[in-house]
Each structure stands twice: as structure tokens, then as C-alpha cells.
Design a protein around this motif. Structure first.
Motif, PDB file in Angstrom:
ATOM      1  N   GLN A  79     -17.165   2.901 -17.134  1.00 59.60           N
ATOM      2  CA  GLN A  79     -16.311   1.691 -17.684  1.00 59.60           C
ATOM      3  C   GLN A  79     -14.802   2.247 -17.397  1.00 59.60           C
ATOM      4  O   GLN A  79     -14.087   1.169 -16.936  1.00 59.60           O
ATOM      5  CB  GLN A  79     -16.525   1.700 -19.216  1.00 59.60           C
ATOM      6  CG  GLN A  79     -17.744   1.089 -19.706  1.00 59.60           C
ATOM      7  CD  GLN A  79     -17.698   1.118 -21.336  1.00 59.60           C
ATOM      8  OE1 GLN A  79     -16.872   0.403 -21.875  1.00 59.60           O
ATOM      9  NE2 GLN A  79     -18.864   1.466 -21.463  1.00 59.60           N
ATOM     10  N   ALA A  80     -14.344   3.329 -17.462  1.00 56.99           N
ATOM     11  CA  ALA A  80     -12.994   3.799 -17.189  1.00 56.99           C
ATOM     12  C   ALA A  80     -12.552   3.607 -15.617  1.00 56.99           C
ATOM     13  O   ALA A  80     -11.597   2.989 -15.416  1.00 56.99           O
ATOM     14  CB  ALA A  80     -12.587   5.164 -17.571  1.00 56.99           C
ATOM     15  N   ILE A  81     -13.495   3.766 -14.879  1.00 61.48           N
ATOM     16  CA  ILE A  81     -13.301   3.487 -13.287  1.00 61.48           C
ATOM     17  C   ILE A  81     -13.368   2.102 -13.079  1.00 61.48           C
ATOM     18  O   ILE A  81     -12.679   1.650 -12.127  1.00 61.48           O
ATOM     19  CB  ILE A  81     -14.508   4.298 -12.631  1.00 61.48           C
ATOM     20  CG1 ILE A  81     -14.271   5.984 -12.730  1.00 61.48           C
ATOM     21  CG2 ILE A  81     -14.637   3.647 -11.277  1.00 61.48           C
ATOM     22  CD1 ILE A  81     -15.259   6.676 -12.051  1.00 61.48           C
ATOM     23  N   ASN A  82     -14.063   1.388 -13.774  1.00 59.67           N
ATOM     24  CA  ASN A  82     -14.509   0.012 -13.405  1.00 59.67           C
ATOM     25  C   ASN A  82     -12.837  -0.682 -13.680  1.00 59.67           C
ATOM     26  O   ASN A  82     -12.386  -1.718 -13.218  1.00 59.67           O
ATOM     27  CB  ASN A  82     -15.414  -0.852 -14.149  1.00 59.67           C
ATOM     28  CG  ASN A  82     -16.642  -0.377 -13.830  1.00 59.67           C
ATOM     29  OD1 ASN A  82     -16.728   0.140 -12.632  1.00 59.67           O
ATOM     30  ND2 ASN A  82     -17.849  -0.586 -14.548  1.00 59.67           N
ATOM     31  N   ILE A  83     -12.149  -0.245 -14.744  1.00 63.17           N
ATOM     32  CA  ILE A  83     -10.758  -0.919 -15.259  1.00 63.17           C
ATOM     33  C   ILE A  83      -9.789  -0.379 -13.928  1.00 63.17           C
ATOM     34  O   ILE A  83      -8.952  -1.437 -13.810  1.00 63.17           O
ATOM     35  CB  ILE A  83     -10.453  -0.301 -16.733  1.00 63.17           C
ATOM     36  CG1 ILE A  83     -11.358  -0.777 -17.709  1.00 63.17           C
ATOM     37  CG2 ILE A  83      -9.061  -0.638 -16.872  1.00 63.17           C
ATOM     38  CD1 ILE A  83     -11.013  -0.272 -18.818  1.00 63.17           C
ATOM     39  N   GLN A  84     -10.054   0.509 -13.378  1.00 61.79           N
ATOM     40  CA  GLN A  84      -8.867   0.954 -12.387  1.00 61.79           C
ATOM     41  C   GLN A  84      -9.140   0.710 -11.123  1.00 61.79           C
ATOM     42  O   GLN A  84      -8.194   0.600 -10.285  1.00 61.79           O
ATOM     43  CB  GLN A  84      -8.879   2.617 -12.755  1.00 61.79           C
ATOM     44  CG  GLN A  84      -8.477   2.909 -14.158  1.00 61.79           C
ATOM     45  CD  GLN A  84      -8.635   4.706 -14.144  1.00 61.79           C
ATOM     46  OE1 GLN A  84      -7.780   5.215 -13.976  1.00 61.79           O
ATOM     47  NE2 GLN A  84      -9.691   5.102 -14.818  1.00 61.79           N
ATOM     48  N   LYS A  85     -10.474   0.610 -10.430  1.00 62.85           N
ATOM     49  CA  LYS A  85     -10.578   0.691  -9.255  1.00 62.85           C
ATOM     50  C   LYS A  85     -10.282  -0.603  -8.465  1.00 62.85           C
ATOM     51  O   LYS A  85      -9.982  -0.554  -7.240  1.00 62.85           O
ATOM     52  CB  LYS A  85     -12.417   0.738  -9.084  1.00 62.85           C
ATOM     53  CG  LYS A  85     -13.103  -0.532  -9.615  1.00 62.85           C
ATOM     54  CD  LYS A  85     -14.440  -0.507  -9.384  1.00 62.85           C
ATOM     55  CE  LYS A  85     -15.059  -1.927  -9.806  1.00 62.85           C
ATOM     56  NZ  LYS A  85     -16.720  -1.484  -9.577  1.00 62.85           N
ATOM     57  N   ASN A  86      -9.724  -1.578  -9.188  1.00 66.36           N
ATOM     58  CA  ASN A  86      -9.075  -2.822  -8.332  1.00 66.36           C
ATOM     59  C   ASN A  86      -7.367  -2.556  -8.317  1.00 66.36           C
ATOM     60  O   ASN A  86      -6.825  -3.528  -7.871  1.00 66.36           O
ATOM     61  CB  ASN A  86      -9.381  -3.920  -9.196  1.00 66.36           C
ATOM     62  CG  ASN A  86     -11.019  -4.288  -9.147  1.00 66.36           C
ATOM     63  OD1 ASN A  86     -11.462  -4.112  -7.878  1.00 66.36           O
ATOM     64  ND2 ASN A  86     -11.479  -4.882 -10.000  1.00 66.36           N
ATOM     65  N   ARG A  87      -7.010  -1.436  -8.889  1.00 64.59           N
ATOM     66  CA  ARG A  87      -5.636  -1.463  -8.793  1.00 64.59           C
ATOM     67  C   ARG A  87      -5.336  -0.492  -7.651  1.00 64.59           C
ATOM     68  O   ARG A  87      -5.758   0.464  -7.308  1.00 64.59           O
ATOM     69  CB  ARG A  87      -5.307  -0.522 -10.136  1.00 64.59           C
ATOM     70  CG  ARG A  87      -5.200  -1.347 -11.404  1.00 64.59           C
ATOM     71  CD  ARG A  87      -4.580  -0.384 -12.455  1.00 64.59           C
ATOM     72  NE  ARG A  87      -3.136   0.108 -12.282  1.00 64.59           N
ATOM     73  CZ  ARG A  87      -2.591   0.754 -13.085  1.00 64.59           C
ATOM     74  NH1 ARG A  87      -2.958   1.046 -14.324  1.00 64.59           N
ATOM     75  NH2 ARG A  87      -1.428   1.036 -12.908  1.00 64.59           N
ATOM     76  N   ASN A  88      -4.065  -1.079  -6.887  1.00 61.61           N
ATOM     77  CA  ASN A  88      -3.712  -0.359  -5.688  1.00 61.61           C
ATOM     78  C   ASN A  88      -2.286   0.059  -5.676  1.00 61.61           C
ATOM     79  O   ASN A  88      -1.826   0.772  -4.674  1.00 61.61           O
ATOM     80  CB  ASN A  88      -3.608  -1.198  -4.428  1.00 61.61           C
ATOM     81  CG  ASN A  88      -5.150  -1.923  -4.207  1.00 61.61           C
ATOM     82  OD1 ASN A  88      -5.957  -1.000  -4.177  1.00 61.61           O
ATOM     83  ND2 ASN A  88      -5.451  -3.225  -3.823  1.00 61.61           N
ATOM     84  N   ASP A  89      -1.794   0.097  -6.888  1.00 56.34           N
ATOM     85  CA  ASP A  89      -0.415   0.661  -6.995  1.00 56.34           C
ATOM     86  C   ASP A  89      -0.383   2.235  -7.208  1.00 56.34           C
ATOM     87  O   ASP A  89      -1.727   2.746  -7.423  1.00 56.34           O
ATOM     88  CB  ASP A  89       0.177   0.269  -8.180  1.00 56.34           C
ATOM     89  CG  ASP A  89      -0.543   0.349  -9.457  1.00 56.34           C
ATOM     90  OD1 ASP A  89      -0.142   1.401 -10.145  1.00 56.34           O
ATOM     91  OD2 ASP A  89      -1.615  -0.387  -9.910  1.00 56.34           O
ATOM     92  N   GLU A  90       0.516   2.839  -7.001  1.00 56.74           N
ATOM     93  CA  GLU A  90       0.623   4.461  -6.691  1.00 56.74           C
ATOM     94  C   GLU A  90      -0.015   5.196  -7.900  1.00 56.74           C
ATOM     95  O   GLU A  90      -0.833   5.820  -7.816  1.00 56.74           O
ATOM     96  CB  GLU A  90       2.031   4.969  -6.666  1.00 56.74           C
ATOM     97  CG  GLU A  90       2.593   4.618  -5.081  1.00 56.74           C
ATOM     98  CD  GLU A  90       1.631   5.451  -3.926  1.00 56.74           C
ATOM     99  OE1 GLU A  90       1.803   6.493  -3.960  1.00 56.74           O
ATOM    100  OE2 GLU A  90       1.051   4.714  -3.392  1.00 56.74           O
ATOM    101  N   TYR A  91       0.451   4.663  -9.207  1.00 50.78           N
ATOM    102  CA  TYR A  91      -0.093   5.285 -10.375  1.00 50.78           C
ATOM    103  C   TYR A  91      -1.576   4.916 -10.644  1.00 50.78           C
ATOM    104  O   TYR A  91      -2.410   5.685 -11.247  1.00 50.78           O
ATOM    105  CB  TYR A  91       0.718   4.899 -11.593  1.00 50.78           C
ATOM    106  CG  TYR A  91       0.439   5.869 -12.687  1.00 50.78           C
ATOM    107  CD1 TYR A  91       0.735   7.129 -12.634  1.00 50.78           C
ATOM    108  CD2 TYR A  91       0.277   5.240 -13.798  1.00 50.78           C
ATOM    109  CE1 TYR A  91       0.704   7.903 -13.744  1.00 50.78           C
ATOM    110  CE2 TYR A  91       0.132   5.918 -15.068  1.00 50.78           C
ATOM    111  CZ  TYR A  91       0.271   7.440 -15.051  1.00 50.78           C
ATOM    112  OH  TYR A  91       0.274   8.167 -16.110  1.00 50.78           O
ATOM    113  N   GLY A  92      -1.923   3.777 -10.322  1.00 49.17           N
ATOM    114  CA  GLY A  92      -3.488   3.230 -10.491  1.00 49.17           C
ATOM    115  C   GLY A  92      -4.251   4.223  -9.684  1.00 49.17           C
ATOM    116  O   GLY A  92      -5.267   4.608 -10.285  1.00 49.17           O
ATOM    117  N   LEU A  93      -3.843   4.360  -8.429  1.00 49.77           N
ATOM    118  CA  LEU A  93      -4.531   5.128  -7.576  1.00 49.77           C
ATOM    119  C   LEU A  93      -4.679   6.662  -7.933  1.00 49.77           C
ATOM    120  O   LEU A  93      -5.748   7.417  -8.087  1.00 49.77           O
ATOM    121  CB  LEU A  93      -4.022   5.113  -6.166  1.00 49.77           C
ATOM    122  CG  LEU A  93      -4.197   3.806  -5.164  1.00 49.77           C
ATOM    123  CD1 LEU A  93      -3.281   4.039  -4.044  1.00 49.77           C
ATOM    124  CD2 LEU A  93      -5.719   3.660  -4.904  1.00 49.77           C
TER     125      LEU A  93
END
Length: 329
Positions: free
Chosen positions: A232-246
Motif C-alpha cells: 500500500q505504501a508503494i502504491n501511493i508513491q510509485k506514480n511520483r516522479n519528483d526527486e523526493y518521491g523517487l
């Protein structure tokens, strides 16, 4: 413990006593005001009853008497306004009390974090002979602060509101370090419920729950549930392409991989760490976090691939008595 530390503790106790006395005085004032308004209502009611009783003996029905109707309307308006004012006053008092308690929670949690930081600094500076005594003293202080913070958070819950997500996460972590896993789980769950959707604090809450659920022999271990929290944590983040998101996505993959490695799941751990590597490499090459994260992640991969790591994992599995049927997917 230094004199200044003892003085700080005494100051905290004095502040707490003053706060309790202030709350008691506010409660007494509120009660006195409510009693006064109730008496006023009772007087209005008695006056109205007396008027009705008198009019019932007249030849003309009371409801046909204009002056009676006006008097009755005035009484009803008075009762309504008084009741409404009492409601507004009670709401205002409640809101003020909530604000004060929220401020007290923030102070308690800030002191708790400061105590942990102080413990780390002093333990680094102290010599071997003083280290044990300092650890006992500072940990005792931390326990008092932790109990105060828990009590204040519980009081907020009784008032129909809750503490902030970060406060709940901090308390959960402190309780987890004290091996109070069930209570830590409760605070982590509250943090998840209060966290904003698709926000960083929600990711942190999910990762905290995931890590806690995958610690063996805690009484609440549930590897399947833990993996679900990680995902679930990964699903929230995986569509972020900003530096901190990566960076956060890579960190989530890396932490999950380390957890699987501790449980003896070597293949799954390597797969997750390689996914972390991909996230870190997608960051800007000029970002200082990128190189540091890649270096740490590669050290994990090298360790897992070494024969020593396999032996260590096997020893841990034997010590924890992990069931392969529940551990492996």
C-alpha cells in the motif's frame, strides 16, 4: 542527572499542578454559571405556571387572552435564548479545553523526543563507568514523559478529537522500542486513520505498521498483513516522479527488502533491493541523496549475497522459530 535536569523535571511537575488547578477552577466557574441559568429558567417556569393557574379561574379562556399569549411567548423566547447561550458557552469552553490539551500534548511529545536525543548524545560522550547510570536515569525520565503523553492523547480522544498523525507515530515508535507492541500497533493504526490520503504521513504510518507486523514473536506478527501494508505504501508513491518521491519509493523498497532478509527470504529481499536501486538511479545525478542511497543499498545487496549473510539468516530463523509455511509466500 545534573541539577539543571532535576530543575527541569520539577518545573514540569509545577506546570502540571498549575494546569490541574486552573482546570478545576474553570470547571467550578462553569458549574456556577450553569446553576445560575438553571435557577433563572425555574423562576420563569414558576411565573408562567402561576399565571396559567390564575387565568384558569377566569371566565375567559387563557388562550383567548392576548396579554397571556404575549407573556407566554416572551417566556418561551427567554427559555430558548437562555438554552442557546448555554449551548454556545459549553461549546466555547470545550473548544478552549481541546486547544489547551493539544498544546500540552505537543509539549509532552517535544520533551519526549528531546529526552531521546539527549540520551543518544550523553551516551556518546560518557565514559563506560557513567554510561549505565546515565542510561537508567534518562530512560526513567523518558518513561515518565511517555506516560504523560499517552494520558494526554487518551484525554483528547475522550473529548471527541485526536492527536496529530506525527504525534501518534512518535508515541507508537517509543512504545515499540519498549516492546509494548500491542499499544504501539494501536497508535500506528490511529495514525493511519488520521493521515491525509496520498500524503507522506500516510506512507510513514503504513511503513510503521508493516515493519511492526513483520517482527517475529511479538504476539501480533502477521507477515501477510505486513506485506500488504508495504505494498500500500508503494502504491501511493510509485506514480511520483519528483526527486523526493523517487527517494522515498526507493527507501520503502529498501526497508521492505531488509525486513524480508531478516526473515530469511533472500530471493525476495534481493528483488526488492534491486527495485530500490532502480528508484534511486532515476533521481538526478546531482542530487546528493542519490549517491548516498545507492551506496547504502548496494552494501545491503552485497551483504545478502555473501555466505556470511546466509549463515546469519539461518541462525536468526532458528532463534525466532519462524514457520516456513507462514513466512514464505
Amino acid at each position: 542527572m545534573s541539577k539543571s535536569e532535576v530543575k527541569n523535571l520539577n518545573s514540569n511537575d509545577s506546570s502540571t499542578e498549575a494546569y490541574i488547578k486552573r482546570q478545576q477552577q474553570d470547571t467550578e466557574n462553569e458549574q456556577t454559571q450553569i446553576e445560575s441559568e438553571v435557577k433563572e429558567l425555574q423562576q420563569c417556569t414558576r411565573a408562567l405556571q402561576s399565571k396559567v393557574d390564575t387565568l384558569q379561574t377566569d371566565e375567559k379562556s387563557w388562550y383567548q387572552n392576548a396579554s397571556v399569549l404575549v407573556s407566554l411567548l416572551a417566556v418561551l423566547v427567554t427559555v430558548g435564548l437562555t438554552s442557546y447561550n448555554m449551548y454556545l458557552q459549553s461549546v466555547g469552553i470545550m473548544q478552549q479545553e481541546i486547544k489547551e490539551r493539544q498544546a500540552n500534548v505537543r509539549t509532552a511529545v517535544t520533551n519526549l523526543v528531546a529526552a531521546r536525543k539527549e540520551n543518544i548524545i550523553l551516551m556518546q560522550r560518557a565514559n563506560t563507568n557513567d554510561r549505565n547510570q546515565l542510561d537508567i536515569l534518562i530512560n526513567s525520565q523518558r518513561q515518565v514523559l511517555l506516560e504523560d503523553a499517552k494520558a494526554l492523547v487518551d484525554e483528547l480522544g475522550e473529548l471527541g478529537t485526536g492527536a496529530s498523525t506525527n504525534t501518534l507515530l512518535i508515541l507508537g515508535y517509543e512504545l515499540q522500542t519498549d516492546s509494548d507492541f500491542k499499544t504501539a500497533h494501536s497508535y500506528y493504526k490511529q495514525a493511519l486513520q488520521s493521515a491525509r490520503t496520498e500524503h507522506l504521513d500516510r506512507v510513514v504510518a503504513l511503513r510503521s505498521l508493516a515493519g511492526l507486523r513483520m517482527i517475529p514473536n511479538t504476539g501480533i506478527a502477521d507477515y501477510k498483513q505486513g506485506r500488504d501494508y508495504w505494498q500500500q505504501a508503494i502504491n501511493i508513491q510509485k506514480n511520483r516522479n519528483d526527486e523526493y518521491g523517487l527517494f522515498l519509493l526507493g527507501t520503502t523498497y529498501s526497508n521492505w527488502g531488509s525486513t524480508e532478509d531478516m526473515l530469511g527470504n533472500k530471493k525476495k529481499a534481493i528483488k526488492l533491493l534491486r527495485q530500490a536501486d532502480e528508484s534511486y538511479k532515476a533521481m538526478d545525478i546531482k542530487n546528493p541523496l542519490r549517491e548516498r542511497a545507492l551506496q547504502t543499498n548496494n552494501q545491503k545487496l552485497d551483504y545478502i549475497a555473501s555466505p556470511t549473510a546466509s549463515i546469519s539468516a539461518a541462525q536468526l530463523i532458528g532463534a525466532w522459530k519462524i514457520s516456513y509455511s507462514s513466512n514464505y509466500e
